[in-house]
Design a protein around this motif. Structure first.
Motif, PDB file in Angstrom:
ATOM      1  N   ASP A   1       0.577  -1.217  -0.018  1.00  0.00           N
ATOM      2  CA  ASP A   1      -0.059   0.065  -0.116  1.00  0.00           C
ATOM      3  C   ASP A   1       0.897   1.391  -0.140  1.00  0.00           C
ATOM      4  O   ASP A   1       0.304   2.363  -0.201  1.00  0.00           O
ATOM      5  CB  ASP A   1      -1.050   0.026   1.356  1.00  0.00           C
ATOM      6  N   PHE A   2       2.160   1.242   0.069  1.00  0.00           N
ATOM      7  CA  PHE A   2       3.113   2.356   0.124  1.00  0.00           C
ATOM      8  C   PHE A   2       3.570   2.212  -1.183  1.00  0.00           C
ATOM      9  O   PHE A   2       4.320   1.181  -1.563  1.00  0.00           O
ATOM     10  CB  PHE A   2       4.075   2.024   1.507  1.00  0.00           C
ATOM     11  N   PHE A   3       3.956   3.614  -1.694  1.00  0.00           N
ATOM     12  CA  PHE A   3       4.557   3.573  -3.035  1.00  0.00           C
ATOM     13  C   PHE A   3       5.059   4.974  -3.003  1.00  0.00           C
ATOM     14  O   PHE A   3       4.925   5.852  -2.331  1.00  0.00           O
ATOM     15  CB  PHE A   3       3.497   3.678  -4.120  1.00  0.00           C
ATOM     16  N   SER A   4       5.751   5.259  -3.985  1.00  0.00           N
ATOM     17  CA  SER A   4       6.605   6.388  -4.448  1.00  0.00           C
ATOM     18  C   SER A   4       6.193   6.781  -5.834  1.00  0.00           C
ATOM     19  O   SER A   4       6.190   6.170  -6.903  1.00  0.00           O
ATOM     20  CB  SER A   4       8.142   6.261  -4.414  1.00  0.00           C
ATOM     21  N   ASP A   5       5.894   8.280  -5.826  1.00  0.00           N
ATOM     22  CA  ASP A   5       5.420   8.849  -7.147  1.00  0.00           C
ATOM     23  C   ASP A   5       6.154  10.277  -7.331  1.00  0.00           C
ATOM     24  O   ASP A   5       5.865  10.775  -6.545  1.00  0.00           O
ATOM     25  CB  ASP A   5       3.831   8.865  -7.207  1.00  0.00           C
ATOM     26  N   ALA A   6       6.922  10.297  -8.282  1.00  0.00           N
ATOM     27  CA  ALA A   6       7.582  11.564  -8.561  1.00  0.00           C
ATOM     28  C   ALA A   6       8.440  12.140  -7.281  1.00  0.00           C
ATOM     29  O   ALA A   6       8.546  13.067  -6.936  1.00  0.00           O
ATOM     30  CB  ALA A   6       6.551  12.884  -8.666  1.00  0.00           C
ATOM     31  N   GLY A   7       9.095  11.027  -6.735  1.00  0.00           N
ATOM     32  CA  GLY A   7       9.950  11.087  -5.571  1.00  0.00           C
ATOM     33  C   GLY A   7       9.222  11.512  -4.256  1.00  0.00           C
ATOM     34  O   GLY A   7       9.799  11.691  -3.284  1.00  0.00           O
ATOM     35  N   ILE A   8       8.019  11.339  -4.368  1.00  0.00           N
ATOM     36  CA  ILE A   8       7.208  11.456  -3.011  1.00  0.00           C
ATOM     37  C   ILE A   8       6.378  10.210  -2.523  1.00  0.00           C
ATOM     38  O   ILE A   8       6.039   9.524  -3.355  1.00  0.00           O
ATOM     39  CB  ILE A   8       5.819  12.406  -3.200  1.00  0.00           C
ATOM     40  N   MET A   9       6.820   9.943  -1.252  1.00  0.00           N
ATOM     41  CA  MET A   9       6.250   8.782  -0.687  1.00  0.00           C
ATOM     42  C   MET A   9       4.821   8.915  -0.213  1.00  0.00           C
ATOM     43  O   MET A   9       4.387   9.756   0.564  1.00  0.00           O
ATOM     44  CB  MET A   9       7.120   8.169   0.469  1.00  0.00           C
ATOM     45  N   ALA A  10       4.167   7.847  -0.602  1.00  0.00           N
ATOM     46  CA  ALA A  10       2.301   8.111  -0.219  1.00  0.00           C
ATOM     47  C   ALA A  10       2.047   6.625   0.370  1.00  0.00           C
ATOM     48  O   ALA A  10       2.554   5.654   0.061  1.00  0.00           O
ATOM     49  CB  ALA A  10       1.799   8.583  -1.404  1.00  0.00           C
ATOM     50  N   VAL A  11       0.856   6.716   0.949  1.00  0.00           N
ATOM     51  CA  VAL A  11       0.224   5.546   1.377  1.00  0.00           C
ATOM     52  C   VAL A  11      -1.283   5.427   0.550  1.00  0.00           C
ATOM     53  O   VAL A  11      -2.063   6.461   0.445  1.00  0.00           O
ATOM     54  CB  VAL A  11      -0.148   5.383   2.722  1.00  0.00           C
ATOM     55  N   ARG A  12      -1.590   4.385   0.047  1.00  0.00           N
ATOM     56  CA  ARG A  12      -2.804   4.017  -0.776  1.00  0.00           C
ATOM     57  C   ARG A  12      -3.892   3.373   0.142  1.00  0.00           C
ATOM     58  O   ARG A  12      -3.460   2.145   0.424  1.00  0.00           O
ATOM     59  CB  ARG A  12      -2.651   3.586  -1.980  1.00  0.00           C
ATOM     60  N   VAL A  13      -4.986   3.735   0.464  1.00  0.00           N
ATOM     61  CA  VAL A  13      -6.008   2.747   1.158  1.00  0.00           C
ATOM     62  C   VAL A  13      -6.823   2.268  -0.042  1.00  0.00           C
ATOM     63  O   VAL A  13      -7.570   2.965  -0.879  1.00  0.00           O
ATOM     64  CB  VAL A  13      -7.025   3.934   1.832  1.00  0.00           C
TER      65      VAL A  13
ATOM     66  N   GLU B   1      -6.160  16.370  -7.510  1.00  0.00           N
ATOM     67  CA  GLU B   1      -4.973  17.029  -7.578  1.00  0.00           C
ATOM     68  C   GLU B   1      -3.717  16.068  -7.791  1.00  0.00           C
ATOM     69  O   GLU B   1      -3.753  14.797  -7.620  1.00  0.00           O
ATOM     70  CB  GLU B   1      -4.665  17.610  -6.388  1.00  0.00           C
ATOM     71  N   THR B   2      -2.723  16.581  -8.257  1.00  0.00           N
ATOM     72  CA  THR B   2      -1.353  16.016  -8.246  1.00  0.00           C
ATOM     73  C   THR B   2      -0.763  15.446  -6.965  1.00  0.00           C
ATOM     74  O   THR B   2      -1.022  16.270  -5.991  1.00  0.00           O
ATOM     75  CB  THR B   2      -0.648  16.806  -9.160  1.00  0.00           C
ATOM     76  N   ILE B   3       0.257  14.425  -7.034  1.00  0.00           N
ATOM     77  CA  ILE B   3       0.871  14.148  -5.768  1.00  0.00           C
ATOM     78  C   ILE B   3       1.539  15.128  -5.067  1.00  0.00           C
ATOM     79  O   ILE B   3       1.828  15.224  -4.026  1.00  0.00           O
ATOM     80  CB  ILE B   3       1.601  12.753  -5.956  1.00  0.00           C
ATOM     81  N   GLU B   4       2.229  16.017  -6.196  1.00  0.00           N
ATOM     82  CA  GLU B   4       2.862  17.237  -5.411  1.00  0.00           C
ATOM     83  C   GLU B   4       2.227  18.134  -4.874  1.00  0.00           C
ATOM     84  O   GLU B   4       2.414  18.458  -3.561  1.00  0.00           O
ATOM     85  CB  GLU B   4       3.746  17.874  -6.698  1.00  0.00           C
ATOM     86  N   ALA B   5       0.811  18.306  -5.342  1.00  0.00           N
ATOM     87  CA  ALA B   5       0.022  19.341  -4.677  1.00  0.00           C
ATOM     88  C   ALA B   5      -0.453  18.718  -3.251  1.00  0.00           C
ATOM     89  O   ALA B   5      -0.693  19.508  -2.475  1.00  0.00           O
ATOM     90  CB  ALA B   5      -1.237  19.853  -5.600  1.00  0.00           C
ATOM     91  N   LEU B   6      -0.914  17.542  -3.291  1.00  0.00           N
ATOM     92  CA  LEU B   6      -1.370  16.889  -2.232  1.00  0.00           C
ATOM     93  C   LEU B   6      -0.436  17.144  -1.074  1.00  0.00           C
ATOM     94  O   LEU B   6      -0.578  17.071   0.056  1.00  0.00           O
ATOM     95  CB  LEU B   6      -1.658  15.679  -2.517  1.00  0.00           C
ATOM     96  N   LYS B   7       0.952  16.645  -1.489  1.00  0.00           N
ATOM     97  CA  LYS B   7       2.065  16.528  -0.472  1.00  0.00           C
ATOM     98  C   LYS B   7       2.233  17.966   0.344  1.00  0.00           C
ATOM     99  O   LYS B   7       2.403  18.262   1.298  1.00  0.00           O
ATOM    100  CB  LYS B   7       3.476  16.431  -1.410  1.00  0.00           C
ATOM    101  N   GLU B   8       2.127  19.173  -0.603  1.00  0.00           N
ATOM    102  CA  GLU B   8       2.169  20.490  -0.005  1.00  0.00           C
ATOM    103  C   GLU B   8       0.921  20.616   0.728  1.00  0.00           C
ATOM    104  O   GLU B   8       1.120  21.355   2.202  1.00  0.00           O
ATOM    105  CB  GLU B   8       1.917  21.366  -1.167  1.00  0.00           C
ATOM    106  N   TYR B   9      -0.185  20.206   0.561  1.00  0.00           N
ATOM    107  CA  TYR B   9      -1.342  20.401   1.581  1.00  0.00           C
ATOM    108  C   TYR B   9      -1.118  19.691   2.811  1.00  0.00           C
ATOM    109  O   TYR B   9      -1.584  20.286   3.871  1.00  0.00           O
ATOM    110  CB  TYR B   9      -2.570  19.945   0.756  1.00  0.00           C
ATOM    111  N   VAL B  10      -0.804  18.442   2.644  1.00  0.00           N
ATOM    112  CA  VAL B  10      -0.732  17.673   3.766  1.00  0.00           C
ATOM    113  C   VAL B  10       0.219  17.880   4.706  1.00  0.00           C
ATOM    114  O   VAL B  10       0.165  18.314   6.063  1.00  0.00           O
ATOM    115  CB  VAL B  10      -0.315  16.135   3.418  1.00  0.00           C
TER     116      VAL B  10
END
Length: 707
Positions: A530-542, A665-674
């Protein structure tokens, strides 16, 4: 509903309007009518249309009147066509006939649609209609036998038929006539005069004698049957939907419904459209002998069928395994607790002995049930004992407390506050409704399967207004988030001292909840994949990659970038450790609870015990409030609403984002928001050896009065 033939609406009143038919006059050969030489005939049509006001605003009444006018119109016009084939004609004659028909149809509607005659018995009204019909035949000159090719002669109405040939309504009418003197009937005769204008118009009943027994009327009924059944079909659909909305049994809600269905089914069987059903297995429970089956046994069988995937709300149902698994996982234990509660309060009675008295008794006791009933496995008291002890505490115990406070000299306000706080918290209205709905469904199925004559819970559950009223007086604490108390949690021993186990769930779960907004169940069932990396950003997927994970709703499937705090504390290292160990789950040692079958049940109790034992526990500060705090921090940071809903796994209510922005939103934008979540994680000791010291609190500029 479809358009009604020949009926139009002018303003609020219905009219009967149709063009006069074309009459084909056949060329004569040797003074005989040649039916086969239609191409050599002459066509003639009266000018314009016939328009008659039906003097009613009711569609149903207009449909009835329109049906009888159409039948008489077709029969009369066919007779006129036959007469004109035998005699000379001209255009003026056709127009005169059309005008005469319109005039007398108006007179007919005027007499039928108005009211003093509506108080007469049915037999009198039927006889009046037959007199009007005879007058119309005379006015149109179609009295007597008229021979039409390939048609049966119109049966003549006897002026004085023998008593044995009369129907019951006609015999009643004759008896009614004989019971009144001539002055009475002379006065009543004015009702049918063409110039009579009644004071109170009202549509009268049209009896059976208004129908005609010739081919024209029969052909009209057959050809327009589909049109006239639109009302029934539409009403049937609306009736079933209304009963479902109101939780009513369609067969009991209105006495005319089963009668209508029975007559329709009898007609279908009569003409062979409905074959006799063959016996086949179904989920219906076997009818207990004399309805003596115990309630608990019946409820167990009902719940077993629900776990197989039957909803038991309709006939000829096919089980859905996924529905059954979901019911077993999320609802079974709640339903079982409702059954146990009913048995403990009322007793395990035979189904036939459960009536409204038992339901009223259950409702009376359940509203006094303490909220903490069944929370402790060590407490073996029954529901009745629990309630009696709580009632005793709220009377004797509270009175003793009040006397003690008075002796101590406490003011009345303090005494009132102390006594209110000491009262036992009772079951909430929402929980009461849940128990009632479960028992209502079980007994409704018992009624449908023939075990009992009716559902005693019908009409005896809390309504929406009652629930709202009860909630206003209930003691409750709103979950508003942790606020600054979050630092008391992060400063407690488990986040400050070295851990014996790097994968301690009591350490990681609160951090993931407050920095990623995941539910406790979603956290505990996370897999390494469930954990992955996209554009150098690590994220978790439910997600539910292999079918072993459960998501609350379709909106729960989402991806959340890891907050910088989770990366600093070492969550990526824990994921890497699990991959090295060849384990698929992030927390593989968590077991499901035996009571609820969830991963979160035991961990939720561990977290509650931890916060209470460390003096952190306050009303409203539970694990789910960490997820609430995540949302509060993003909202205060002005994160857009659609982004917050996406990160929380909530439904998008804005149509634009729901239907036209599905990519999000893109993963980069979501990272900024989080990362706008500003909870300070410095000072939390990482299980992998690094400690981040808490920064000094930010200083705030305060405006002074002196500038």
């Amino acid at each position: 509903m479809g358009r009604i033939a020949y009926l139009t609406k002018r303003g609020a009143v219905w009219w009967y309007r149709r063009r006069h038919p074309v009459i084909v006059i056949q060329s004569s050969q040797n003074n005989q009518i040649s039916v086969s030489c239609c191409d050599n005939g002459t066509s003639l049509q009266a000018r314009g249309h016939m328009a008659v006001s039906l003097r009613t605003r009711s569609k149903r009444e207009a449909r009835i009147l329109g049906a009888f006018i159409s039948a008489d119109f077709e029969r009369a016009w066919a007779m006129i066509e036959a007469v004109m084939n035998e005699h000379e004609f001209d255009t003026d004659m056709m127009d005169a006939i059309a005008m005469t028909m319109a005039k007398h149809f108006r007179s007919l509607i005027e007499k039928i649609a108005h009211g003093p005659a509506s108080s007469f018995p049915d037999g009198v009204k039927q006889r009046a209609y037959r007199i009007l019909e005879q007058d119309l035949r005379k006015a149109l000159g179609v009295e007597g036998k008229v021979i039409v090719a390939d048609a049966q002669p119109t049966p003549q109405v006897e002026e004085n038929p023998p008593a044995e040939a009369m129907c019951q309504a006609e015999r009643d009418a004759l008896a009614y006539l004989e019971d009144h003197d001539e002055d009475y009937w002379e006065k009543c005769g004015e009702l049918f005069h063409p110039d009579y204008e009644p004071e109170y118009p009202r549509l009268a009943h049209i009896g059976e004698s208004a129908r005609t027994n010739d081919d024209y009327y029969a052909d009209y009924v057959v050809s327009d049957f589909g049109l006239h059944t639109h009302v029934f079909r539409a009403t049937l659909s609306e009736y079933l939907a209304a009963c479902e909305r109101l939780s009513l049994d369609p067969s009991d809600a209105n006495a005319d419904f089963p009668l209508a269905l029975k007559e329709a089914m009898d007609a279908a069987h009569k003409i062979g459209m409905v074959p006799t059903p063959e016996a086949k297995p179904s989920p219906t429970l076997a009818r207990p002998k004399n309805s003596t089956q115990k309630f608990a046994d019946f409820a167990d069988k009902y719940l077993a069928l629900r776990c197989q995937g039957f909803t038991l709300t309709r006939e000829d149902e096919t089980a859905d395994a996924a529905t059954g698994r979901n019911f077993e996982r999320t609802s079974l234990r709640n339903w079982q607790s409702s059954v146990r509660l009913f048995v403990e309060i009322v007793g395990d009675l035979p189904l036939c002995d459960i009536g409204k008295e038992e339901v009223i008794e259950f409702n009376d006791w359940i509203q006094r049930l303490p909220k903490n009933f069944g929370k402790s496995s060590k407490d073996k008291r029954t529901a009745r004992q629990f309630i009696e002890d709580a009632d005793e505490h709220d009377t004797i115990g509270i009175n003793a407390l009040i006397e003690k406070l008075r002796r101590e000299g406490k003011p009345p306000g303090e005494i009132e506050e102390a006594s209110a706080a000491a009262r036992v918290v009772r079951l909430s209205a929402t929980t009461m409704k849940r128990h009632q709905q479960a028992l209502h469904a079980i007994l409704a199925y018992a009624h449908e399967s023939g075990a009992i004559d009716g559902n005693p819970f019908k009409g005896r559950t809390l309504t929406t207004s009652e629930i709202k009223r009860r909630k206003r007086s209930e003691r409750r604490v709103e979950r508003i988030g942790w606020g600054e108390d979050i630092y008391a949690l992060l400063g407690s021993e488990i986040f400050q001292n070295p851990l014996t186990e790097q994968d301690e769930p009591l350490f990681w779960c609160p951090l993931i909840g407050v920095y990623a907004g995941l539910r406790l169940e979603e956290i505990l069932q996370l897999r390494v994949n469930d954990f992955f990396s996209d554009a150098g950003i690590m994220a978790v997927r439910v997600q539910n990659e292999i079918g072993s994970q459960e998501v609350k709703s379709d909106n729960g499937f989402r991806s959340v970038p890891l907050h910088r705090a989770l990366i600093d504390i070492g969550l990526p290292e824990l994921v890497a450790l699990r991959r090295q160990q060849g384990l698929s789950r992030l927390f593989p040692h968590i077991e499901r609870s035996k009571s609820k079958g969830t991963l979160s049940a035991i961990m939720s109790k561990r977290f509650g015990y931890y916060t209470e034992s460390r003096g952190i526990k306050k009303p409203g500060l539970d694990f789910h409030a960490l997820r609430t705090e995540f949302h509060v921090r993003l909202a205060r940071a002005k994160v857009p609403d659609h982004v917050r809903k996406g990160l929380m796994g909530h439904e998008q209510t804005d149509v634009t984002h729901k239907n036209y922005y599905r990519l999000g939103e893109t993963i980069e934008a979501l990272k900024e928001y989080v990362d706008l979540n500003d909870i300070n994680h410095y000072g939390v000791r990482s299980p992998f050896g690094k400690t981040y010291h808490r920064a000094a609190p930010h200083l705030r500029v305060v405006n002074s009065a002196n500038g």
